[in-house]
Design a protein around this motif. Sequence first.
Motif, PDB file in Angstrom:
ATOM      1  N   GLY A  21       0.838  -1.184   0.000  1.00 18.16           N
ATOM      2  CA  GLY A  21       0.000   0.000   0.000  1.00 18.16           C
ATOM      3  C   GLY A  21       0.875   1.237   0.000  1.00 18.16           C
ATOM      4  O   GLY A  21       1.854   1.308  -0.706  1.00 18.16           O
ATOM      5  N   GLN A  22       0.505   2.199   0.849  1.00 16.56           N
ATOM      6  CA  GLN A  22       1.242   3.450   0.912  1.00 16.56           C
ATOM      7  C   GLN A  22       2.112   3.576   2.147  1.00 16.56           C
ATOM      8  O   GLN A  22       2.771   4.585   2.321  1.00 16.56           O
ATOM      9  N   VAL A  23       2.084   2.641   3.052  1.00 15.77           N
ATOM     10  CA  VAL A  23       2.866   2.756   4.277  1.00 15.77           C
ATOM     11  C   VAL A  23       4.253   2.171   4.044  1.00 15.77           C
ATOM     12  O   VAL A  23       4.391   1.022   3.630  1.00 15.77           O
ATOM     13  N   LYS A  24       5.279   2.951   4.311  1.00 17.34           N
ATOM     14  CA  LYS A  24       6.653   2.523   4.081  1.00 17.34           C
ATOM     15  C   LYS A  24       7.318   2.148   5.404  1.00 17.34           C
ATOM     16  O   LYS A  24       7.057   2.770   6.436  1.00 17.34           O
ATOM     17  N   ASN A  25       8.148   1.122   5.341  1.00 17.04           N
ATOM     18  CA  ASN A  25       8.880   0.734   6.547  1.00 17.04           C
ATOM     19  C   ASN A  25      10.307   1.260   6.533  1.00 17.04           C
ATOM     20  O   ASN A  25      11.165   0.778   7.243  1.00 17.04           O
ATOM     21  N   ILE A  26      10.542   2.238   5.701  1.00 15.09           N
ATOM     22  CA  ILE A  26      11.866   2.866   5.636  1.00 15.09           C
ATOM     23  C   ILE A  26      11.687   4.333   6.023  1.00 15.09           C
ATOM     24  O   ILE A  26      10.972   5.061   5.367  1.00 15.09           O
ATOM     25  N   GLY A  27      12.303   4.738   7.089  1.00 11.80           N
ATOM     26  CA  GLY A  27      12.255   6.135   7.492  1.00 11.80           C
ATOM     27  C   GLY A  27      10.909   6.532   8.070  1.00 11.80           C
ATOM     28  O   GLY A  27      10.041   5.713   8.356  1.00 11.80           O
ATOM     29  N   LEU A  28      10.741   7.828   8.223  1.00 11.85           N
ATOM     30  CA  LEU A  28       9.521   8.387   8.791  1.00 11.85           C
ATOM     31  C   LEU A  28       8.853   9.325   7.796  1.00 11.85           C
ATOM     32  O   LEU A  28       9.539  10.045   7.060  1.00 11.85           O
ATOM     33  N   PRO A  29       7.516   9.355   7.779  1.00  8.42           N
ATOM     34  CA  PRO A  29       6.825  10.286   6.887  1.00  8.42           C
ATOM     35  C   PRO A  29       6.912  11.713   7.420  1.00  8.42           C
ATOM     36  O   PRO A  29       7.380  11.958   8.540  1.00  8.42           O
ATOM     37  N   GLU A  30       6.428  12.640   6.621  1.00 11.83           N
ATOM     38  CA  GLU A  30       6.356  14.033   7.056  1.00 11.83           C
ATOM     39  C   GLU A  30       5.378  14.144   8.223  1.00 11.83           C
ATOM     40  O   GLU A  30       4.275  13.612   8.182  1.00 11.83           O
ATOM     41  N   ILE A  31       5.783  14.848   9.256  1.00  6.34           N
ATOM     42  CA  ILE A  31       4.946  15.053  10.439  1.00  6.34           C
ATOM     43  C   ILE A  31       4.759  16.553  10.648  1.00  6.34           C
ATOM     44  O   ILE A  31       5.732  17.315  10.681  1.00  6.34           O
ATOM     45  N   ARG A  32       3.504  16.951  10.759  1.00  5.45           N
ATOM     46  CA  ARG A  32       3.183  18.358  11.006  1.00  5.45           C
ATOM     47  C   ARG A  32       2.391  18.450  12.309  1.00  5.45           C
ATOM     48  O   ARG A  32       1.355  17.802  12.460  1.00  5.45           O
ATOM     49  N   ASN A  33       2.880  19.216  13.245  1.00  4.72           N
ATOM     50  CA  ASN A  33       2.230  19.353  14.550  1.00  4.72           C
ATOM     51  C   ASN A  33       1.441  20.653  14.632  1.00  4.72           C
ATOM     52  O   ASN A  33       1.927  21.716  14.228  1.00  4.72           O
ATOM     53  N   TYR A  34       0.239  20.565  15.167  1.00  2.00           N
ATOM     54  CA  TYR A  34      -0.589  21.729  15.448  1.00  2.00           C
ATOM     55  C   TYR A  34      -0.734  21.854  16.967  1.00  2.00           C
ATOM     56  O   TYR A  34      -1.287  20.970  17.620  1.00  2.00           O
ATOM     57  N   LYS A  35      -0.219  22.930  17.493  1.00  2.00           N
ATOM     58  CA  LYS A  35      -0.296  23.144  18.936  1.00  2.00           C
ATOM     59  C   LYS A  35      -1.640  23.756  19.322  1.00  2.00           C
ATOM     60  O   LYS A  35      -2.377  24.263  18.478  1.00  2.00           O
ATOM     61  N   ARG A  36      -1.922  23.702  20.614  1.00  7.36           N
ATOM     62  CA  ARG A  36      -3.168  24.291  21.102  1.00  7.36           C
ATOM     63  C   ARG A  36      -3.244  25.768  20.749  1.00  7.36           C
ATOM     64  O   ARG A  36      -4.327  26.296  20.471  1.00  7.36           O
ATOM     65  N   THR A  37      -2.104  26.438  20.744  1.00  7.19           N
ATOM     66  CA  THR A  37      -2.111  27.861  20.400  1.00  7.19           C
ATOM     67  C   THR A  37      -2.452  28.097  18.940  1.00  7.19           C
ATOM     68  O   THR A  37      -2.869  29.193  18.574  1.00  7.19           O
ATOM     69  N   ASP A  38      -2.279  27.085  18.086  1.00  7.45           N
ATOM     70  CA  ASP A  38      -2.615  27.230  16.678  1.00  7.45           C
ATOM     71  C   ASP A  38      -4.124  27.271  16.473  1.00  7.45           C
ATOM     72  O   ASP A  38      -4.631  28.072  15.688  1.00  7.45           O
ATOM     73  N   TYR A  39      -4.824  26.372  17.149  1.00  9.13           N
ATOM     74  CA  TYR A  39      -6.280  26.332  16.971  1.00  9.13           C
ATOM     75  C   TYR A  39      -7.033  26.879  18.171  1.00  9.13           C
ATOM     76  O   TYR A  39      -8.267  26.874  18.195  1.00  9.13           O
ATOM     77  N   LYS A  40      -6.274  27.355  19.193  1.00  7.55           N
ATOM     78  CA  LYS A  40      -6.855  28.001  20.375  1.00  7.55           C
ATOM     79  C   LYS A  40      -7.911  27.119  21.027  1.00  7.55           C
ATOM     80  O   LYS A  40      -9.043  27.545  21.306  1.00  7.55           O
ATOM     81  N   GLY A  41      -7.519  25.874  21.257  1.00  3.64           N
ATOM     82  CA  GLY A  41      -8.416  24.917  21.878  1.00  3.64           C
ATOM     83  C   GLY A  41      -7.873  24.418  23.199  1.00  3.64           C
ATOM     84  O   GLY A  41      -6.845  24.887  23.709  1.00  3.64           O
TER      85      GLY A  41
END
Length: 956
Positions: A21-41
């Motif tokens: 499929g699309q899941v690779k066992n080599i390395g890590l995919p792109e990770i994007r973090n959204y902090k609480r301050t980003d969405y003010k939640g």
Amino acid sequence: MRFTKPYILIFLIFLSFTTIGQVKNIGLPEIRNYKRTDYKGGTQNWNIDQDKNGNLYFANNNGLFQFDGSSWKKYSLPNSSAIRCLKIDDDGKIFVGGYDEFGYFKANSKGKLVYFSVSKLINNENIKAIDFIWKIHIHKGEVVFQSFTRAYIFKNQKLKLLESPNRFQFSFQVKNQLYFQDISAGILEYKNGKLFPLKGTAVLNTTEIWGMFPMPGNKILITTLDKGLFIYDNDKIIPWETEANNFIKKNSSLGGVTIKDTFIILNSVLDGMIICDLNGNIIQHINHKKGLQNNTVLTSFIDNKNNLWLGLDNGIAFINENSPFTYFGFSYDLSTVYASVAYKGNLYVATNQGLFYHSWSNSIKENTFKLVEGTTGQAWNIQVIDDQLICAHNRGALLISGGKVIKTLDNKGHFGFKPIPNRPNYLVGSTYYGFTIFEKTAGGLSYKNQVGGFDLSANTFEIDEHNLWLKKDNLIYQLTLSDDLNRFKSIKTHKNLSNSVKGIGSLQRIKNNVYFQTDNRFYKYSQEQDLFFEDKKISAVFKDVPKIYSLTEDNYSNIWYIFSESLGVLMKQKNGAYKNTIAPFSSLTGNLVNNYISVNTIDPENILIGLTDGLAHYNSKLQNYSASKPMAFIRSFSYPGDTIILGNGPNKIEMLKIPYSANRVKFTFSSPTYENLENVEFSYQLEGFDDRWSTWSSISIKEYTNLREGDYKMKIKVRNSHGIQSEEAVATFTVSPPWYRHFLAYLFYILLVIASVFFIRNRVKMKIRKNKYYETIEQRRLYLEKESKIRQEQYELEKEIEKLKSDKLQIKILAKDKELVNNSLQVVKKNKILNGIIYKLKDINVESFDDSTKFQFTKLNKSITKEVNADKSWKDLEKHIKNVHFDFLKRLKEKYPTISPRELDLSTYLLMNMSTKEIAEIMNISNGGVELARYRLRKKLGLNKKENLIGFLMSI
């Protein structure tokens, strides 16, 4: 919004690299973090879902949060309680559950999400408290809201209750089945409004079930909070003894989600999440160390592009699983990568911190790269030459074996090595101070000598049968080695490739030939003719390629090139042609190492690319879902007094009219494209205002002010990071004219103009008639005035004639007066003479005369005396003068009463313009007496010295 993108590439494992499929066992995919301050939640994101338009929704302790790729919006329950679950149906209703409240959000006519409470349908007399709603399922037309005490079944605007046998834990949908866990009855299947227990599941009553997933052969995988993973098969609960189970037992499970029934994502309390295959083998493990901002994963969700979203105990994470790229970076102890190579079971990476390696026969998901002993510092290159691994390092030319340096060939800093054509036993190395020669001996490579005659250095050099070529400082150096390789016997420099082609862009080897490139035109060097000539066949390959900076050819004859800090590749096809590919590499833009293009193609599924913060692994065989056409939305349309929101369900803007007073409009744009958000760009055009489309920009807001009345059409399109454009999103509206430019106003203006014309026309006619009347009167008046003027002029002419006649007469009189005065003066002179004669005759002694003579003498004397006494001319003159100048003398006497008669005479003489001498004779005084008389007269008349006496007298 903070973006954590661990470019981490783990160098593959020769046999263990499996990509399903699309899941690779080599390395890590792109990770994007959204902090609480980003969405003010708030903290804790419990559930995630996505609507048909691609908008994402998060059940958060502070409410429901919506993310459209550009902005976040918050929606709250009436009691402002935390939202623990959500589910979106096909009609766009967003069902949510919180504490003592559940219902759904639905877009109204203006696109705003409005909350409708379903819990109000509960009979409050029978149920005192609802408690938290933990799960929502849409099951066979019913919406099931599950709390600990009961489930609420909502259908056709009616609500019915499903009581728990004792107390529910959680509930799960597995394909078309709905299951509940009861703390005493085990797992229950919901069918036709009733609950049926599954045999053998009561053994799990002592733990909490957080997930149930379908498995091959109608088996079910069950994840528990603290007991691990189990398979339910043939009414039996069997522990799933796998690598994944060991992880869950150690870190506790919080459920998960499946990817196309091929992979299972398992959330954990202590160590992030794992992705495993259906055999329980861990494919990926992502935690705080590898880029997550939090290790507690409460929920996971696969979006419509097979990307993974994680609801964390504190924050939200996006994991780009559909990308053909994975990365190795800080979590694998890699920094800036300049080169990589696979050699004898190890993967070697040259970095700015040294040469690192990792085993290439065991799993490398968790292990970091190790530093090759003795290579701390800048490693510029790592190469395999004649089955020997040689590293170009700041410390020199180093031979590597395993994890250590076995020999230092030369202690001068090196950039790289190349074999010398037709001299198979020798290598040339580029150093910080020129070039060195290495010789292949029975004992291996050894240093031979420094090449004399040239001490410049550069990492870009090539060598052919005749020359060594070096590019440095915008020049190409042509160096010819001596036969003994001890020196350069000739050195030439080239600034241009020809008279018509200025500058030299890059130096490279393609198809085992050295090429020189500028402006995508490729040249070779003719040794016989000593000139550069263009290879039009190679130039044609780069005809439609962006202007390149540098390039390299890999082992599969693919040509990789750098342009504008981005990467592209000309993939060699089976028919010998090249296929240009740029889009997949847009995510690497800005992260490539300047002046060093590092691409290591092991095979089409294992391509390693050096980055400024690690290594990227690219599988060219994987489908890139993010390369599909994106969607664009006009997210909101605002003007003073109102806002219309689009993209929340099926609502669309019809032709909208806004008043002229609200002719300030603002649009916000969005695109539910979550990969490489920093490279998503918008372009817009307001038909009726803009002449052309705007330039591409990441700004998702546009405002227009002072729009004139008329029809407008707002068009928006989006371009994703792969350069693919969306269809246009359109919103039409009309700005009403101001009252003074309204149709009725114009009609009124026309009627007013017509009435004004009619009124003015009549007024003009009346004015003309009146003007004609007044013109007649005026003409009559002018005629009378002219007639009167003629008469007056005639009268004045007559008076003038009379005056002229009078003046003429006066002049004649004056002339006569003058003549009379002259005559009188002659008489006076005569008398004076006669008086003198008489006087002299008295002196004659007449006694001496005889009588006759004496008689005659006496007779003469008497005759003369008689003549003198008998003359009355002077008195006549005086009388005449007084008569002629009577009016003058009268006016003078009236004006100056004190004037004497003698002064009146003097005034008359002066008026007659008589000279001083004449006046003196007439008045019988001296000239001095005349002057004195004049002085006295001036004083009596009150004249100063500057005033003319005669002119004054004439003015009287």
